[in-house]
Design a protein around this motif. Sequence first.
Motif, PDB file in Angstrom:
ATOM      1  N   MET A  26      51.744  13.511  53.359  1.00 45.45           N
ATOM      2  CA  MET A  26      51.355  13.624  52.106  1.00 45.45           C
ATOM      3  C   MET A  26      51.013  14.949  51.538  1.00 45.45           C
ATOM      4  SD  MET A  26      48.459  10.581  52.042  1.00 45.45           S
ATOM      5  CE  MET A  26      48.836  10.463  50.220  1.00 45.45           C
ATOM      6  N   LYS A  27      51.443  15.959  52.269  1.00 49.78           N
ATOM      7  CA  LYS A  27      51.112  17.466  51.572  1.00 49.78           C
ATOM      8  C   LYS A  27      51.587  17.712  50.404  1.00 49.78           C
ATOM      9  CE  LYS A  27      50.197  20.088  55.725  1.00 49.78           C
ATOM     10  NZ  LYS A  27      48.841  19.974  56.016  1.00 49.78           N
ATOM     11  N   ASP A  28      52.816  17.549  49.948  1.00 48.44           N
ATOM     12  CA  ASP A  28      53.628  17.826  48.640  1.00 48.44           C
ATOM     13  C   ASP A  28      53.295  16.513  47.625  1.00 48.44           C
ATOM     14  OD1 ASP A  28      54.310  20.134  49.842  1.00 48.44           O
ATOM     15  OD2 ASP A  28      56.396  18.972  50.553  1.00 48.44           O
ATOM     16  N   GLN A  29      52.623  15.587  47.964  1.00 46.73           N
ATOM     17  CA  GLN A  29      52.450  14.488  46.943  1.00 46.73           C
ATOM     18  C   GLN A  29      51.163  14.469  46.296  1.00 46.73           C
ATOM     19  OE1 GLN A  29      53.050  11.080  49.463  1.00 46.73           O
ATOM     20  NE2 GLN A  29      55.126  11.481  50.078  1.00 46.73           N
ATOM     21  N   LEU A  30      50.240  15.358  46.806  1.00 49.74           N
ATOM     22  CA  LEU A  30      48.834  15.055  46.241  1.00 49.74           C
ATOM     23  C   LEU A  30      48.710  16.235  44.921  1.00 49.74           C
ATOM     24  CD1 LEU A  30      46.726  14.634  49.363  1.00 49.74           C
ATOM     25  CD2 LEU A  30      47.703  12.780  47.860  1.00 49.74           C
ATOM     26  N   ALA A  31      47.702  15.866  44.172  1.00 50.42           N
ATOM     27  CA  ALA A  31      47.671  16.876  43.039  1.00 50.42           C
ATOM     28  C   ALA A  31      46.118  16.678  42.820  1.00 50.42           C
ATOM     29  CB  ALA A  31      48.458  16.683  41.670  1.00 50.42           C
ATOM     30  N   GLU A  32      45.564  17.747  41.924  1.00 47.73           N
ATOM     31  CA  GLU A  32      44.026  17.641  41.740  1.00 47.73           C
ATOM     32  C   GLU A  32      43.931  16.738  40.554  1.00 47.73           C
ATOM     33  OE1 GLU A  32      42.586  21.566  40.884  1.00 47.73           O
ATOM     34  OE2 GLU A  32      43.109  22.406  42.902  1.00 47.73           O
ATOM     35  N   GLY A  33      42.711  16.114  40.718  1.00 47.92           N
ATOM     36  CA  GLY A  33      42.447  15.045  39.575  1.00 47.92           C
ATOM     37  C   GLY A  33      42.933  13.429  40.028  1.00 47.92           C
ATOM     38  N   GLU A  34      43.800  13.391  41.010  1.00 42.85           N
ATOM     39  CA  GLU A  34      44.374  12.136  41.349  1.00 42.85           C
ATOM     40  C   GLU A  34      43.061  11.243  42.390  1.00 42.85           C
ATOM     41  OE1 GLU A  34      49.175  12.532  41.782  1.00 42.85           O
ATOM     42  OE2 GLU A  34      48.023  13.050  43.627  1.00 42.85           O
ATOM     43  N   GLU A  35      43.298  10.116  42.344  1.00 45.36           N
ATOM     44  CA  GLU A  35      42.683   9.152  43.096  1.00 45.36           C
ATOM     45  C   GLU A  35      43.395   8.866  44.463  1.00 45.36           C
ATOM     46  OE1 GLU A  35      40.779   6.173  41.135  1.00 45.36           O
ATOM     47  OE2 GLU A  35      39.746   7.167  39.583  1.00 45.36           O
ATOM     48  N   VAL A  36      42.489   8.990  45.547  1.00 38.87           N
ATOM     49  CA  VAL A  36      43.368   8.579  46.742  1.00 38.87           C
ATOM     50  C   VAL A  36      42.224   7.549  47.569  1.00 38.87           C
ATOM     51  CG1 VAL A  36      44.406  10.803  47.191  1.00 38.87           C
ATOM     52  CG2 VAL A  36      42.015  10.700  47.915  1.00 38.87           C
ATOM     53  N   VAL A  37      42.871   6.817  48.475  1.00 35.83           N
ATOM     54  CA  VAL A  37      41.957   5.963  49.515  1.00 35.83           C
ATOM     55  C   VAL A  37      41.795   6.593  50.573  1.00 35.83           C
ATOM     56  CG1 VAL A  37      42.052   3.835  50.536  1.00 35.83           C
ATOM     57  CG2 VAL A  37      43.249   4.038  48.390  1.00 35.83           C
ATOM     58  N   VAL A  38      40.247   6.612  50.919  1.00 40.75           N
ATOM     59  CA  VAL A  38      39.649   7.348  52.178  1.00 40.75           C
ATOM     60  C   VAL A  38      38.977   6.344  53.128  1.00 40.75           C
ATOM     61  CG1 VAL A  38      38.184   9.037  52.756  1.00 40.75           C
ATOM     62  CG2 VAL A  38      39.390   9.369  50.658  1.00 40.75           C
ATOM     63  N   TRP A  39      39.504   6.489  54.418  1.00 42.54           N
ATOM     64  CA  TRP A  39      38.901   5.594  55.422  1.00 42.54           C
ATOM     65  C   TRP A  39      37.867   6.537  55.934  1.00 42.54           C
ATOM     66  CZ3 TRP A  39      43.134   2.477  58.758  1.00 42.54           C
ATOM     67  CH2 TRP A  39      43.695   1.887  57.999  1.00 42.54           C
ATOM     68  N   GLU A  40      36.778   5.909  56.201  1.00 42.52           N
ATOM     69  CA  GLU A  40      35.659   6.712  56.691  1.00 42.52           C
ATOM     70  C   GLU A  40      34.860   5.974  58.016  1.00 42.52           C
ATOM     71  OE1 GLU A  40      31.170   7.220  54.559  1.00 42.52           O
ATOM     72  OE2 GLU A  40      33.025   8.425  53.643  1.00 42.52           O
ATOM     73  N   PHE A  41      34.469   6.546  58.842  1.00 42.68           N
ATOM     74  CA  PHE A  41      33.503   5.867  59.788  1.00 42.68           C
ATOM     75  C   PHE A  41      32.770   7.166  60.289  1.00 42.68           C
ATOM     76  CE2 PHE A  41      32.485   4.888  64.315  1.00 42.68           C
ATOM     77  CZ  PHE A  41      32.087   3.833  64.100  1.00 42.68           C
ATOM     78  N   GLY A  42      31.407   6.918  60.167  1.00 45.74           N
ATOM     79  CA  GLY A  42      30.495   7.941  60.505  1.00 45.74           C
ATOM     80  C   GLY A  42      30.891   9.390  59.885  1.00 45.74           C
ATOM     81  N   SER A  43      31.130  10.253  60.681  1.00 46.44           N
ATOM     82  CA  SER A  43      31.532  11.456  60.020  1.00 46.44           C
ATOM     83  C   SER A  43      32.937  11.923  60.018  1.00 46.44           C
ATOM     84  CB  SER A  43      30.756  12.560  61.100  1.00 46.44           C
ATOM     85  OG  SER A  43      31.479  12.428  62.505  1.00 46.44           O
ATOM     86  N   TYR A  44      33.775  10.954  60.396  1.00 44.99           N
ATOM     87  CA  TYR A  44      35.187  10.906  60.590  1.00 44.99           C
ATOM     88  C   TYR A  44      35.537  10.460  58.990  1.00 44.99           C
ATOM     89  CZ  TYR A  44      35.012  11.216  65.405  1.00 44.99           C
ATOM     90  OH  TYR A  44      34.747  11.603  66.648  1.00 44.99           O
ATOM     91  N   ARG A  45      36.688  11.160  58.472  1.00 43.26           N
ATOM     92  CA  ARG A  45      37.136  10.736  57.233  1.00 43.26           C
ATOM     93  C   ARG A  45      38.652  11.278  57.249  1.00 43.26           C
ATOM     94  NH1 ARG A  45      32.124  13.168  54.980  1.00 43.26           N
ATOM     95  NH2 ARG A  45      30.804  11.339  54.147  1.00 43.26           N
ATOM     96  N   MET A  46      39.453  10.310  56.461  1.00 37.74           N
ATOM     97  CA  MET A  46      40.861  10.809  56.491  1.00 37.74           C
ATOM     98  C   MET A  46      41.376  10.000  55.000  1.00 37.74           C
ATOM     99  SD  MET A  46      42.601   7.976  59.129  1.00 37.74           S
ATOM    100  CE  MET A  46      44.400   8.453  58.843  1.00 37.74           C
TER     101      MET A  46
END
Length: 130
Positions: free
Chosen positions: A104-124
Amino acid sequence: MEKKSTEIKNLKPGSYVLIDDVPCVVEKVQKSKAGKHGAAKARMMARGLFTDVKKIIVKPADTKMDVPMIEKKTAQIISLSEKHAQLMDMVDYTTYDANIPEEMKDQLAEGEEVVVWEFGSYRMIKGKKT
């Protein structure tokens, strides 16, 4: 960190499990038959969901294992660097950093919304919000 419990013999490839408090994805489960004087054994191979850790465990098939309850959240990208993105949670407006996946390195831009998976201190970052 919410989690539930299940037996190793009930886990299937693609399901999630906690090994040493690290969320992992099950890749393979092999079960042996019970012998004359023992219980069935299960050999499970898993890889880290948020890290590149590979784990192999061998335990009795009826051993209880914890299954992580992974939260799926929406966040907005505040800023991007080469490997990290600063994100703002769309519910409570907290900010945090997360690694950007290689695909996803070239697909993201500032201001966009993304889906984030979270468990404790882990996030992706899992994908773009559509």
